[in-house]
Design a protein around this motif. Structure first.
Motif, PDB file in Angstrom:
ATOM      1  N   PHE A  34       0.821  -1.208   0.000  1.00  0.00           N
ATOM      2  CA  PHE A  34       0.000   0.000   0.000  1.00  0.00           C
ATOM      3  C   PHE A  34       0.859   1.265   0.000  1.00  0.00           C
ATOM      4  O   PHE A  34       0.506   2.277  -0.607  1.00  0.00           O
ATOM      5  N   LEU A  76      -7.338   2.206   2.384  1.00  0.00           N
ATOM      6  CA  LEU A  76      -6.570   1.190   3.121  1.00  0.00           C
ATOM      7  C   LEU A  76      -7.502   0.118   3.678  1.00  0.00           C
ATOM      8  O   LEU A  76      -7.196  -1.072   3.642  1.00  0.00           O
ATOM      9  N   ARG A  77      -8.655   0.568   4.163  1.00  0.00           N
ATOM     10  CA  ARG A  77      -9.626  -0.377   4.708  1.00  0.00           C
ATOM     11  C   ARG A  77     -10.074  -1.371   3.624  1.00  0.00           C
ATOM     12  O   ARG A  77     -10.168  -2.555   3.845  1.00  0.00           O
ATOM     13  N   TYR A  92      -8.564  -2.065   0.758  1.00  0.00           N
ATOM     14  CA  TYR A  92      -7.493  -2.555  -0.126  1.00  0.00           C
ATOM     15  C   TYR A  92      -7.370  -4.076  -0.219  1.00  0.00           C
ATOM     16  O   TYR A  92      -7.298  -4.612  -1.336  1.00  0.00           O
ATOM     17  N   ALA A 108      -2.903  -0.900   9.490  1.00  0.00           N
ATOM     18  CA  ALA A 108      -1.634  -1.215   8.837  1.00  0.00           C
ATOM     19  C   ALA A 108      -1.184  -2.591   9.310  1.00  0.00           C
ATOM     20  O   ALA A 108      -0.680  -2.736  10.409  1.00  0.00           O
ATOM     21  N   SER A 141       0.410  -9.343   4.070  1.00  0.00           N
ATOM     22  CA  SER A 141      -0.780  -8.551   3.729  1.00  0.00           C
ATOM     23  C   SER A 141      -0.347  -7.396   2.842  1.00  0.00           C
ATOM     24  O   SER A 141       0.733  -6.839   3.045  1.00  0.00           O
ATOM     25  N   ARG A 197      -1.505  -4.561   3.013  1.00  0.00           N
ATOM     26  CA  ARG A 197      -1.572  -3.311   3.769  1.00  0.00           C
ATOM     27  C   ARG A 197      -0.241  -3.042   4.461  1.00  0.00           C
ATOM     28  O   ARG A 197      -0.086  -3.159   5.670  1.00  0.00           O
TER      29      ARG A 197
END
Lengths: 163, 192
Positions: A16, A52-53, A55, B25, B68, B70
């Protein structure tokens, strides 16, 4: 909806942070232009948190910039609407919609969902996923001309739907 | 319309902080300087999951793929690891006490690395000994591969395993770094 979305969610997505490095300037610039520098900062936070949530469940790593700008656009619209509502909250007057009101997200999604299958898919590919016409044609296994026609017909129906 | 770079930096920093606060995150990372060059440190909510020499794009890609997507740059979760590594490189720390996330270690790797963690600061062991101790006496080469794939070097001290006879063998981060770490620990005479 299963045509181009066969991949398992979350696979093949870049870190990300990569998106943040690449597109933070684009997103902030876009929001500043849309809602002004003050509101842009808050919209920027909300845009990236929402992104982000969502993604890990994204199935398609293509056109991440378009995806982010779509989220930013929605956040900007929310902010504009909230700003327009703010004085009314104090006076507790019922909110009445003007004749030139635009469809909100829920209404728009409803209207899009009501389109015939091919038009619906083409409109989503064009405006949610930000594909170009060759991209839509490929995703739907049609000619480019048919892709244009589907998008065009879809938009025409949506216009008639305006409140 | 242009956007100033300081405004951009503030906005990004604020976002990274809220993302970490809200537990969004899944993997956070930071870099630190060390006598053996910059180190990339990455952690999940379970602990440090990855240390790598140099910040390299493929390491982040691998974390995105295997843990992940994220992945975010944010130093906070890594402060204790960074502090302990600083102390270690300054010669003030002989062992680490930070939680580790061992999910990038395979089954065989786990046996090898668990044995490696019992080699104390200042000592070394041979590939053959490690292979023998984990009940795979003929697997010295596989042991070498498992050590080379150690996702958390320095903290899991794979640099303490040498060839029988004392030659350095291999090291994921290059032999110069292995030599440096062993000299820091007093397990190898310092040259010159």
């Amino acid at each position: 909806m299963t045509d181009v979305r066969r991949r398992r969610p979350g696979t093949g997505l870049p870190p990300f942070q990569h998106l943040l490095d690449l597109y933070c300037a684009d997103v902030l610039r876009f929001l500043t232009r849309r809602v002004g520098p003050l509101a842009a900062d808050d919209c920027f936070q909300e845009t990236w948190l929402a992104a982000l949530r969502a993604y890990p469940s994204l199935r398609d790593a293509e056109n991440l910039r378009g995806w982010l700008l779509t989220i930013a656009r929605n956040k900007a619209t929310d902010a504009e609407r909230a700003a327009a509502r703010r004085p009314l909250v104090v006076e507790t007057l019922p909110e009445t919609a003007g004749p030139e009101r635009e469809l909100d997200d829920g209404e728009l999604m409803g209207a899009v969902a009501g389109l015939p299958g091919k038009q619906r898919r083409a409109v989503e590919l064009r405006f949610v996923e930000d594909r170009d016409y060759p991209g839509i044609a490929a995703a739907m296994s049609t000619s480019e001309a048919a892709a244009r026609r589907n998008v065009h017909e879809g938009i025409k129906k949506l216009r008639r739907h305006r409140p | 319309m242009t956007v100033s770079s300081s405004r951009m930096r503030d906005a990004v920093a604020r976002f990274s902080e809220s993302a970490a606060d809200q537990g969004l995150a899944d993997v956070t990372y930071t870099t630190m300087d060390s006598p053996i060059g910059p180190l990339l440190l990455a952690a999940t909510d379970r602990g440090v999951v990855r240390i790598h020499f140099e910040e390299e794009e493929w390491v982040l890609d691998e974390l995105a793929r295997r843990v992940s997507p994220r992945v975010l740059r944010s130093p906070r979760r890594l402060d204790p690891a960074r502090r302990q590594l600083d102390e270690y490189f300054a010669g003030r720390r002989r062992s680490f006490s930070i939680p580790l996330d061992r999910r990038l270690i395979g089954q065989f790797g786990e046996r090898v690395l668990a044995r490696t963690e019992r080699i104390p600061f200042g000592s070394v062991a041979a590939y053959n000994d490690v292979a023998w101790d984990i009940g795979a006496p003929r697997a010295a080469r596989a042991v070498g591969n498992a050590l080379g794939a150690n996702p958390i070097p320095v903290v899991i001290p794979c640099h303490r395993v040498l060839r029988t006879g004392g030659s350095l063998g291999g090291y994921g981060g290059g032999l110069d770094r292995k030599r440096y770490l062993l000299q820091l620990e007093g397990a190898l005479p310092t040259a010159g």
